[in-house]
Design an enzyme around this catalytic site. Structure first.
Site, PDB file in Angstrom:
ATOM      1  N   PHE A 138     -13.205  -7.337 -20.629  1.00  7.90           N
ATOM      2  CA  PHE A 138     -14.323  -6.527 -21.126  1.00  7.90           C
ATOM      3  C   PHE A 138     -14.233  -6.482 -22.645  1.00  7.90           C
ATOM      4  O   PHE A 138     -13.222  -6.061 -23.195  1.00  7.90           O
ATOM      5  CB  PHE A 138     -14.301  -5.107 -20.557  1.00  7.90           C
ATOM      6  CG  PHE A 138     -15.500  -4.309 -21.005  1.00  7.90           C
ATOM      7  CD1 PHE A 138     -16.737  -4.508 -20.409  1.00  7.90           C
ATOM      8  CD2 PHE A 138     -15.407  -3.401 -22.051  1.00  7.90           C
ATOM      9  CE1 PHE A 138     -17.865  -3.811 -20.847  1.00  7.90           C
ATOM     10  CE2 PHE A 138     -16.530  -2.702 -22.487  1.00  7.90           C
ATOM     11  CZ  PHE A 138     -17.753  -2.902 -21.882  1.00  7.90           C
ATOM     12  N   ASP A 223      -7.938  -8.433 -28.480  1.00 10.16           N
ATOM     13  CA  ASP A 223      -8.775  -7.240 -28.371  1.00 10.16           C
ATOM     14  C   ASP A 223      -7.866  -6.075 -27.991  1.00 10.16           C
ATOM     15  O   ASP A 223      -7.468  -5.935 -26.838  1.00 10.16           O
ATOM     16  CB  ASP A 223      -9.855  -7.490 -27.312  1.00 10.16           C
ATOM     17  CG  ASP A 223     -10.738  -6.268 -27.063  1.00 10.16           C
ATOM     18  OD1 ASP A 223     -10.340  -5.151 -27.446  1.00 10.16           O
ATOM     19  OD2 ASP A 223     -11.816  -6.440 -26.451  1.00 10.16           O
ATOM     20  N   LYS A 252     -11.718   2.788 -30.306  1.00 10.29           N
ATOM     21  CA  LYS A 252     -11.295   3.910 -29.470  1.00 10.29           C
ATOM     22  C   LYS A 252     -10.385   4.945 -30.162  1.00 10.29           C
ATOM     23  O   LYS A 252     -10.866   5.876 -30.767  1.00 10.29           O
ATOM     24  CB  LYS A 252     -10.645   3.363 -28.202  1.00 10.29           C
ATOM     25  CG  LYS A 252     -11.702   2.756 -27.251  1.00 10.29           C
ATOM     26  CD  LYS A 252     -11.133   2.442 -25.923  1.00 10.29           C
ATOM     27  CE  LYS A 252     -12.127   1.862 -24.944  1.00 10.29           C
ATOM     28  NZ  LYS A 252     -13.054   2.832 -24.380  1.00 10.29           N
TER      29      LYS A 252
HETATM   30  C1  LIG Z   1     -10.928  -3.879 -24.392  1.00 11.90           C
HETATM   31  C2  LIG Z   1     -12.248  -3.345 -24.838  1.00 11.90           C
HETATM   32  N1  LIG Z   1     -12.985  -4.049 -25.697  1.00 11.90           N
HETATM   33  C3  LIG Z   1     -14.176  -3.605 -26.147  1.00 11.90           C
HETATM   34  C4  LIG Z   1     -14.691  -2.403 -25.716  1.00 11.90           C
HETATM   35  C5  LIG Z   1     -16.016  -1.918 -26.227  1.00 11.90           C
HETATM   36  O1  LIG Z   1     -15.833  -0.812 -27.037  1.00 11.90           O
HETATM   37  P1  LIG Z   1     -17.055   0.176 -27.390  1.00 11.90           P
HETATM   38  O2  LIG Z   1     -17.444   0.867 -26.127  1.00 11.90           O
HETATM   39  O3  LIG Z   1     -16.506   1.099 -28.433  1.00 11.90           O
HETATM   40  O4  LIG Z   1     -18.160  -0.669 -27.917  1.00 11.90           O
HETATM   41  C6  LIG Z   1     -13.964  -1.637 -24.804  1.00 11.90           C
HETATM   42  C7  LIG Z   1     -14.517  -0.373 -24.279  1.00 11.90           C
HETATM   43  O5  LIG Z   1     -14.181   0.084 -23.222  1.00 11.90           O
HETATM   44  C8  LIG Z   1     -12.708  -2.129 -24.352  1.00 11.90           C
HETATM   45  O6  LIG Z   1     -11.970  -1.435 -23.474  1.00 11.90           O
END
Ligand SMILES: Cc1ncc(COP(=O)(O)O)c(C=O)c1O
Length: 397
Positions: A138, A223, A252
């Site tokens: 994700f 990520d 986050k």
């Molecule tokens: C691993 C990862 N990447 C990207 C995102 C996307 O982040 P945002 O919701 O702040 O756009 C998330 C959100 O849950 C995530 O867990």
């Protein structure tokens, strides 16, 4: 408004994007959440790995108030002391050299994708633009990041999607090798898939991938949006294996509940962001930067990484005992500091709901995985109380 009124207004006025929990929250204090009716919950989710210091941490409140009186926002047209101080502090947690501040995880990954493509052109003079990701990942909900995401349900109905993305099976190094070619710019990958069900990259795979990227001249972009900022027991999850990615994205937990993301990269890769190539209005404004700097200072001062590691080990013991007691209900327990997945043998909505009724806020992902991402300031006693509640629920369900 009471909970019922809030739910009614929400249903009438907001887009129906969220499958909300049957709970309104109007106050948070430390590890506790309060409903308008005064019901108290133990927060084992921390706004999905955001409020790592708990709610309304007094030192963060103090910084927010003081900074708001001094300067909230100007623009990235101006130099700002708060932003450079945060940059120094954040880069001090890892091996990377430069940072670009933005507002969310998706925006951080979007920035990393742009950075990789432009670096290949401007830094290396190569026409390499493909980004490889893995199934179950994700990476966000913008068009590029949902295309990068390895879950079809996130993409439904949003086509046509941008070109230049390839997704290969999770944990399969041969498939990764086969997908790399002279158009490949970068691999974007989570060390532990969060939304994907708290699934860590197998250690051999992660090391093999890093070596493969180095050998093929492909950027390794990790990520760390969910795993970063102390969550897994080190400041960054890639540090458990001593990896040295070219790019790391974070969001986050970075600013303790205020919206902030960042792309960090090596000096070499930063050639991909020459003046005027990328930008954002709010990224790294004075207020958010001052708060994020304080978050990092507190994490370091109070050794919250060590605390996450210790508490994770404690919880692992409790959960392992439950798995032995209920082998027909618990399929697996995955603990990485305070990033915890309890995989049930069947869909877990009933268990999740019973825990909510008992006053524990957590999340169910991929239908069967109870996911815990508590504030790093949670106590052993609170985790024990959760384990006891889970035991009671499993015994009666
Ligand atoms: C691993 C990862 N990447 C990207 C995102 C996307 O982040 P945002 O919701 O702040 O756009 C998330 C959100 O849950 C995530 O867990």
């Amino acid at each position: 408004m009471n909970s019922e009124e809030i739910q009614k207004c929400d249903a009438a006025a907001l887009c129906r994007t969220y499958a909300r929990y049957p709970l309104a929250v109007n106050r948070g204090q430390g590890t506790r959440l309060f409903s308008p009716e005064g019901k108290v919950y133990t927060d084992l989710l921390a706004g999905i790995a955001v409020c790592n210091l708990g709610h309304s941490h007094p030192e963060l409140v103090e910084v927010i108030c003081a900074q708001a009186k001094k300067l909230i926002h100007v623009s990235n047209l101006f130099y700002q002391e708060e932003q450079v101080e945060l940059a120094k502090k954040l880069l001090g947690t890892c091996h990377l050299d430069r940072v670009f501040f933005c507002n969310s995880g998706a925006e951080a990954n979007e920035g990393a994708i742009k950075l990789a493509r432009r670096y290949m052109r401007e830094g290396r003079g190569q026409e390499r633009y493909e980004i490889i990701t893995v199934t179950g990942s994700f990476h966000g909900r913008t068009l590029a990041t949902l295309t990068a995401t390895g879950q079809d349900k996130i993409k439904t109905g949003f086509g046509p999607l941008p070109e230049g993305f390839v997704t290969v099976p999770f944990g399969d190094l041969d498939a990764m090798k086969a997908a790399m070619n002279d158009r490949t710019a970068a691999v974007l990958i989570e060390m532990i898939q969060g939304e994907g069900g708290v699934k860590p990259l197998p250690e051999d795979y992660a090391r093999g991938l890093a070596a493969l990227c180095a050998e093929r001249g492909v950027l390794l972009m990790i990520d760390e949006i969910q795993t970063g900022v102390g969550r897994t027991g080190k400041f960054w999850a890639h540090q458990h294996l001593g990896l040295r990615p070219d790019v790391v994205t974070v969001a986050k937990g970075l600013a303790g509940g205020l919206p902030m993301g960042a792309v960090m990269c090596t000096e070499e890769v930063s050639k991909g962001f020459p003046p005027g190539s990328h930008g954002t209005t709010f990224g790294g404004n004075a207020l958010i930067s001052a708060v994020a700097k304080k978050v990092i200072e507190i994490i370091e001062r109070d050794d919250l990484c060590g605390r996450a590691a210790r508490l994770g080990e404690h919880l692992r013991g409790r959960l392992a005992a439950l798995r032995e007691k209920f082998p027909e209900r618990i399929a697996d327990v995955r603990v990485h500091g305070l990033m915890v997945g309890i995989e049930l043998t069947s869909p877990g909505a009933d268990v999740w709901k019973a825990l909510l009724e008992k006053g524990f806020v957590l999340n169910l992902t991929q239908d069967t995985v109870l996911r815990l991402l508590p504030p790093l300031v949670i106590t052993e006693e609170e985790l024990d109380a959760f384990a006891a509640a889970l035991e009671a629920v499993l015994a009666t369900a």
